[in-house]
Enzyme design. Sequence first.
Site, PDB file in Angstrom:
ATOM      1  CG  ASP A  81      -6.550  -3.224  -4.056  1.00  0.00           C
ATOM      2  OD1 ASP A  81      -7.334  -2.328  -3.687  1.00  0.00           O
ATOM      3  OD2 ASP A  81      -5.338  -3.207  -3.796  1.00  0.00           O
ATOM      4  CB  SER A 122      -0.965  -0.044   1.183  1.00  0.00           C
ATOM      5  OG  SER A 122      -1.977   0.920   1.034  1.00  0.00           O
ATOM      6  CG  HIS A 138      -5.809  -1.992  -0.305  1.00  0.00           C
ATOM      7  ND1 HIS A 138      -4.882  -1.917  -1.324  1.00  0.00           N
ATOM      8  CD2 HIS A 138      -5.264  -1.318   0.744  1.00  0.00           C
ATOM      9  CE1 HIS A 138      -3.837  -1.221  -0.927  1.00  0.00           C
ATOM     10  NE2 HIS A 138      -4.029  -0.853   0.326  1.00  0.00           N
ATOM     11  CG  ASP A 139      -7.214  -4.151   4.845  1.00  0.00           C
ATOM     12  OD1 ASP A 139      -6.321  -3.344   4.486  1.00  0.00           O
ATOM     13  OD2 ASP A 139      -8.003  -3.919   5.776  1.00  0.00           O
ATOM     14  NE  ARG A 196      -8.589   2.474  10.205  1.00  0.00           N
ATOM     15  CZ  ARG A 196      -7.431   2.019   9.755  1.00  0.00           C
ATOM     16  NH1 ARG A 196      -6.771   2.703   8.837  1.00  0.00           N
ATOM     17  NH2 ARG A 196      -6.908   0.912  10.233  1.00  0.00           N
TER      18      ARG A 196
END
EC number: 2.3.1.31
Length: 366
Positions: free
Chosen positions: A309, A145, A342-343, A214
């Site tokens: 992603d 990232s 993405h994680d 967040r």
Amino acid sequence: MVEERYLKVRIGDLPLDSGETLPGVELACSVTGRLRPDGSNLVVVCHALTGSHHLWGPSVEGLPEGWWNGVVGPGMAIDTDRFCVVCFNNLCSPYGSTAPSSLGPEGRPWGMRFPLVSCRDVARSQVMGLRALGVERALAVVGGSMGGMVALEMALSFPKVFERCVVIAAPMRLYPQAIAYNEVQRQAIMWDPDWREGDYYPDPGPVRGLATARMLAMITYRSENSFVSRWMREVAHGDPWRWDGKFQVETYLHHHGQELVKRFDANCYLYLTRAMDLHDVLAGRGGSPEEAFGGFSGRDILGVGISSDMLFPNWQVEEVVSSAKRAGVNGWYEEIESPNGHDAFLIDLDQVDDILRTFWRRTGMG
């Protein structure tokens, strides 16, 4: 048993891409393993947006649990019994490096008087940090990232230092949609009345704005399939026909928002997201992949995309590798097959481990 050690490295004044100079810079870092004087066993790892220099093991004072347990450590792909592993806390991060939350020349926290920095500035600071540790070369630099952006900048800006570069879930330049996500997050912070133009210290500051930022970020870090498979329309509590009722996905987002405000600074979040916006490896390097990657010619680069992603789609990572290969770099592309979005580089650790081991073998590190 090898242990992660924590150091503060003073690198002095740092010239920035903006033309300004940041004075008296310090970087927090972790070092695991015994470093050879010539750096011939060194692997540098770069962390993501809200990560830290604590790579593996349980939480330690002031630092959350190691964010790459299962990839870094004894016997892992980044084997701390074989390699010396160094990770710097990013410039502008609140875990010990010089940041907007640090004391400035006036004897009070910098706040928004802190100069804007780029991922290239972060990369430059970390190579200065390596030199302060007495290191002039490394086997590899690895990052995911934002850490992948920093790792790529380190390799291209200092090709004589790094023999290999691994870019995971990161592009060679930030595209408009990712910039748009970052801007909405920043506005959530700046619209919070407790932000006070960044001068909120020593108060907690815009905790509602940071939590909201967040929450949006967490949506971009996962995929729709991951939300569907976990909860679909499951209700967490109450009646969703009333405002006190919540779906499970809502409580998930609220939880992660509240967890971040316990450990992160809002101004740091603003600066780090802007550093990502400014990321463009072609800028200042002639505008072409051949010129940008040319200095790394003959060396090895691995790009690792993630099938699901939505933040940095896999084609953006493939672009890194194809651009590098056009410049004569030995390039490989691999993909994490996962519904986790993405994680996935923080979740599907078995795949990350396998991909790194294959790259090490392919390039003579195995």
